[in-house]
Design an enzyme around this catalytic site. Sequence first.
Site, PDB file in Angstrom:
ATOM      1  N   THR A   1    -127.752   7.984  26.318  1.00 42.59           N
ATOM      2  CA  THR A   1    -127.544   6.615  26.772  1.00 42.59           C
ATOM      3  C   THR A   1    -128.654   6.279  27.766  1.00 42.59           C
ATOM      4  OG1 THR A   1    -125.874   5.060  27.610  1.00 42.59           O
ATOM      5  CG2 THR A   1    -125.879   7.247  28.593  1.00 42.59           C
ATOM      6  N   ASN A   2    -128.494   5.206  28.525  1.00 46.55           N
ATOM      7  CA  ASN A   2    -129.512   4.845  29.512  1.00 46.55           C
ATOM      8  C   ASN A   2    -128.824   4.175  30.692  1.00 46.55           C
ATOM      9  OD1 ASN A   2    -129.574   1.811  29.168  1.00 46.55           O
ATOM     10  ND2 ASN A   2    -129.961   2.463  27.077  1.00 46.55           N
ATOM     11  N   ARG A   3    -129.607   3.781  31.686  1.00 42.11           N
ATOM     12  CA  ARG A   3    -129.035   3.370  32.964  1.00 42.11           C
ATOM     13  C   ARG A   3    -128.782   1.865  33.073  1.00 42.11           C
ATOM     14  NH1 ARG A   3    -132.390   5.678  37.632  1.00 42.11           N
ATOM     15  NH2 ARG A   3    -130.674   4.703  38.756  1.00 42.11           N
ATOM     16  N   SER A   4    -128.823   1.147  31.973  1.00 40.19           N
ATOM     17  CA  SER A   4    -128.510  -0.272  32.043  1.00 40.19           C
ATOM     18  C   SER A   4    -127.090  -0.481  32.586  1.00 40.19           C
ATOM     19  CB  SER A   4    -128.605  -0.893  30.640  1.00 40.19           C
ATOM     20  OG  SER A   4    -128.046  -2.185  30.641  1.00 40.19           O
TER      21      SER A   4
ATOM     22  N   ALA B   1    -129.656  -3.004  26.497  1.00 39.40           N
ATOM     23  CA  ALA B   1    -130.667  -1.945  26.454  1.00 39.40           C
ATOM     24  C   ALA B   1    -130.272  -1.010  25.319  1.00 39.40           C
ATOM     25  CB  ALA B   1    -130.731  -1.213  27.781  1.00 39.40           C
TER      26      ALA B   1
END
Length: 227
Positions: free
Chosen positions: A33-36, A100
């Site tokens: 995943t990512n930090r959005s 994102a």
Amino acid sequence: VVSHFQPKVLAGRKLLITAGPTYEAIDPVRGITNRSSGKMGFAIARAAAEAGADVTLVAGPVHLPTPQGVRRIDVMSARDMLDAVLPLAASNDVFVATAAVADWRPAQAADHKIKKNAAPGEAQVPHLALAENPDILATIAALPHPPLCVGFAAESQDLVKHAREKRQRKNVPLIVGNLGPATFGQDDNTLVLVDARGERELSRADKLTLARELVRDIAQRLTTYPA
Ligand code: CTP
Ligand code: CA
């Protein structure tokens, strides 16, 4: 009841918005995943609802309350997000892609938790094969009668140059650039609107203020869309 203090510039309009990260499973307990944070997309959903729009918010995994009057669909992966968005696109006036979206996913998610299965130091390190995810924004923009498509570009350098390139590559009328990841999760942001005519910078403000400005801009563009 949604705030009555905003002018209803989007009355009678339908907006579809993506927000947050996506989560791409590696196995049942792990993923990419990512930090959005989803804050910008949720702020736009709120501002659009305040402006009288019918708003559908397709959200990846985030920890945010649903804005008042907004219809929310929760998804996990990029492909889930596309599956949610695609059937709704043609009946919406505007598509705002703030999500994102993970560019890649594990080519094959394991059915069971991947085990180390060895003494420390002797473990086989798994190698993840990746597959490219669908580009949701480009897919919607390529429909026969697309809604007014608004993309976002989070860049770490050369913001306007990359935003211009993305606008052309995805064939969308408007790209909103911001200098991430400095802004990820923060309440303030600076945005630059990039369209066929050039750029317009929205000065640093909290995300709800910027979202309300963007909503006014979108409402203006809708008056001449489709051309
Ligand atoms: N986007 C999308 N689906 C994807 C990737 C991106 O809908 N699979 C959308 C984003 O929501 C955003 C815009 O496309 O509105 C730009 O996303 P970005 O990640 O900045 O662009 P990419 O084309 O993926 O290029 P890169 O990550 O290499 O900068
Ligand atoms: Ca990307």
